[in-house]
Scaffold this motif. Structure first.
Motif, PDB file in Angstrom:
ATOM      1  N   TRP A   1       8.960  18.191  -2.773  1.00 37.77           N
ATOM      2  CA  TRP A   1       9.308  17.772  -4.222  1.00 37.77           C
ATOM      3  C   TRP A   1      10.587  17.328  -4.939  1.00 37.77           C
ATOM      4  N   SER A   2      11.423  18.805  -4.124  1.00 39.18           N
ATOM      5  CA  SER A   2      12.773  18.574  -5.103  1.00 39.18           C
ATOM      6  C   SER A   2      13.786  16.658  -4.573  1.00 39.18           C
ATOM      7  N   LYS A   3      13.191  17.299  -2.935  1.00 37.16           N
ATOM      8  CA  LYS A   3      13.738  15.579  -2.382  1.00 37.16           C
ATOM      9  C   LYS A   3      13.552  14.436  -3.555  1.00 37.16           C
ATOM     10  N   ILE A   4      12.894  14.008  -4.454  1.00 41.20           N
ATOM     11  CA  ILE A   4      12.711  13.326  -5.256  1.00 41.20           C
ATOM     12  C   ILE A   4      12.786  14.070  -6.668  1.00 41.20           C
ATOM     13  N   GLY A   5      13.219  14.645  -7.406  1.00 41.58           N
ATOM     14  CA  GLY A   5      13.990  15.512  -8.301  1.00 41.58           C
ATOM     15  C   GLY A   5      13.077  16.089  -9.003  1.00 41.58           C
ATOM     16  N   ILE A   6      11.460  16.556  -8.380  1.00 43.69           N
ATOM     17  CA  ILE A   6      10.624  17.255  -9.283  1.00 43.69           C
ATOM     18  C   ILE A   6      10.629  18.803  -8.825  1.00 43.69           C
ATOM     19  N   THR A   7      10.180  19.512  -9.827  1.00 43.20           N
ATOM     20  CA  THR A   7      10.240  21.044  -9.234  1.00 43.20           C
ATOM     21  C   THR A   7       8.919  21.863  -8.486  1.00 43.20           C
ATOM     22  N   GLN A   8       8.806  22.695  -7.934  1.00 42.35           N
ATOM     23  CA  GLN A   8       7.897  22.867  -7.448  1.00 42.35           C
ATOM     24  C   GLN A   8       6.469  23.358  -8.234  1.00 42.35           C
TER      25      GLN A   8
ATOM     26  N   LEU B   1       0.760  -1.296  -0.209  1.00 39.00           N
ATOM     27  CA  LEU B   1      -0.436  -0.069  -0.143  1.00 39.00           C
ATOM     28  C   LEU B   1       0.751   1.223   0.075  1.00 39.00           C
ATOM     29  N   LEU B   2       0.808   2.133  -1.015  1.00 37.03           N
ATOM     30  CA  LEU B   2       1.359   3.461  -1.433  1.00 37.03           C
ATOM     31  C   LEU B   2       1.386   4.005  -0.325  1.00 37.03           C
ATOM     32  N   LEU B   3       1.915   5.114  -0.324  1.00 36.82           N
ATOM     33  CA  LEU B   3       1.968   6.275   0.683  1.00 36.82           C
ATOM     34  C   LEU B   3       0.913   7.562   0.390  1.00 36.82           C
ATOM     35  N   CYS B   4       1.195   7.825  -1.277  1.00 40.24           N
ATOM     36  CA  CYS B   4       0.393   8.612  -2.350  1.00 40.24           C
ATOM     37  C   CYS B   4       0.088   7.815  -3.211  1.00 40.24           C
ATOM     38  N   ILE B   5      -0.787   7.806  -3.677  1.00 39.90           N
ATOM     39  CA  ILE B   5      -1.660   7.257  -4.970  1.00 39.90           C
ATOM     40  C   ILE B   5      -1.560   8.796  -5.524  1.00 39.90           C
ATOM     41  N   THR B   6      -2.475  10.084  -4.883  1.00 43.19           N
ATOM     42  CA  THR B   6      -2.772  10.688  -5.276  1.00 43.19           C
ATOM     43  C   THR B   6      -2.042  12.720  -5.412  1.00 43.19           C
ATOM     44  N   GLY B   7      -2.355  13.297  -5.883  1.00 45.67           N
ATOM     45  CA  GLY B   7      -1.702  14.598  -5.688  1.00 45.67           C
ATOM     46  C   GLY B   7      -2.556  14.688  -4.453  1.00 45.67           C
TER      47      GLY B   7
ATOM     48  N   GLU C   1      -2.719  12.937 -12.994  1.00 46.01           N
ATOM     49  CA  GLU C   1      -2.346  11.944 -12.524  1.00 46.01           C
ATOM     50  C   GLU C   1      -1.222  11.553 -12.177  1.00 46.01           C
ATOM     51  N   MET C   2      -0.815  11.139 -10.931  1.00 43.77           N
ATOM     52  CA  MET C   2       1.157  10.905 -11.052  1.00 43.77           C
ATOM     53  C   MET C   2       0.918   9.226 -11.516  1.00 43.77           C
ATOM     54  N   ALA C   3       2.474   9.069 -12.257  1.00 39.53           N
ATOM     55  CA  ALA C   3       2.605   7.867 -12.935  1.00 39.53           C
ATOM     56  C   ALA C   3       2.666   7.052 -12.259  1.00 39.53           C
ATOM     57  N   PRO C   4       2.975   5.415 -11.372  1.00 42.84           N
ATOM     58  CA  PRO C   4       3.206   4.418 -10.549  1.00 42.84           C
ATOM     59  C   PRO C   4       4.917   4.625  -9.908  1.00 42.84           C
ATOM     60  N   GLN C   5       5.664   4.784 -11.262  1.00 45.02           N
ATOM     61  CA  GLN C   5       6.699   5.004 -10.559  1.00 45.02           C
ATOM     62  C   GLN C   5       6.949   6.437  -9.937  1.00 45.02           C
ATOM     63  N   LEU C   6       6.395   7.888  -9.592  1.00 46.39           N
ATOM     64  CA  LEU C   6       6.008   8.868  -8.812  1.00 46.39           C
ATOM     65  C   LEU C   6       5.555   8.222  -7.607  1.00 46.39           C
ATOM     66  N   GLN C   7       4.747   7.604  -7.209  1.00 43.85           N
ATOM     67  CA  GLN C   7       4.253   6.535  -6.505  1.00 43.85           C
ATOM     68  C   GLN C   7       5.038   6.306  -5.337  1.00 43.85           C
ATOM     69  N   TYR C   8       6.179   5.636  -6.087  1.00 44.39           N
ATOM     70  CA  TYR C   8       6.854   4.883  -5.486  1.00 44.39           C
ATOM     71  C   TYR C   8       7.978   5.719  -5.093  1.00 44.39           C
ATOM     72  N   LEU C   9       8.929   6.721  -5.784  1.00 48.07           N
ATOM     73  CA  LEU C   9       9.662   7.416  -5.676  1.00 48.07           C
ATOM     74  C   LEU C   9       9.410   8.162  -4.050  1.00 48.07           C
TER      75      LEU C   9
ATOM     76  N   GLU D   1      10.309  -3.109   2.254  1.00 49.28           N
ATOM     77  CA  GLU D   1       8.844  -3.677   1.507  1.00 49.28           C
ATOM     78  C   GLU D   1       8.232  -2.904  -0.145  1.00 49.28           C
ATOM     79  N   LEU D   2       9.305  -2.237  -0.245  1.00 51.31           N
ATOM     80  CA  LEU D   2       8.730  -1.606  -1.818  1.00 51.31           C
ATOM     81  C   LEU D   2       9.694  -2.469  -2.484  1.00 51.31           C
ATOM     82  N   LEU D   3      10.715  -2.055  -1.994  1.00 51.96           N
ATOM     83  CA  LEU D   3      11.836  -1.907  -3.087  1.00 51.96           C
ATOM     84  C   LEU D   3      11.661  -4.157  -2.607  1.00 51.96           C
ATOM     85  N   ARG D   4      11.490  -4.129  -2.284  1.00 55.89           N
ATOM     86  CA  ARG D   4      11.701  -6.071  -2.371  1.00 55.89           C
ATOM     87  C   ARG D   4      10.343  -6.815  -3.338  1.00 55.89           C
TER      88      ARG D   4
END
Length: 80
Positions: free
Chosen positions: A29-36, A5-11, A47-55, A68-71
């Motif tokens: 957002w800068s912690k994961i390389g996204i601009t303000q 179960l991911l922390l953030c699925i939606t914006g 919509e947030m792509a799954p890769q962004l949800q994972y990050l 758990e997510l990495l496994r």
């Protein structure tokens, strides 16, 4: 292994998490390389792509949640 179960699925969930952590959009957002401005778009409904949800999960989840997510991600795709 079930999908974690991911922390953030939606914006909106990302917005709520950011506010809970008392971070500005730039800090959050800068912690994961996204601009303000990019983060703002997600918070307003883009919509947030799954890769962004994972990050976001890896960056802001607990060590246990991140592990758990990495496994799960390291499993062969056909096993998921």
């Amino acid at each position: 292994m079930p999908t974690p179960l991911l922390l953030c699925i939606t914006g909106r969930q990302a917005y709520d998490l950011r506010r809970h952590l008392f971070l500005t959009q730039a800090e959050f957002w800068s912690k994961i390389g996204i601009t303000q401005s990019g983060g703002s778009r997600y918070e307003r409904g883009r919509e947030m792509a799954p890769q962004l949800q994972y990050l976001l999960h890896l960056a802001y989840g607990s060590d246990e949640e991140a592990s758990e997510l990495l496994r799960w991600l390291r499993q062969p795709a056909e096993s998921r």
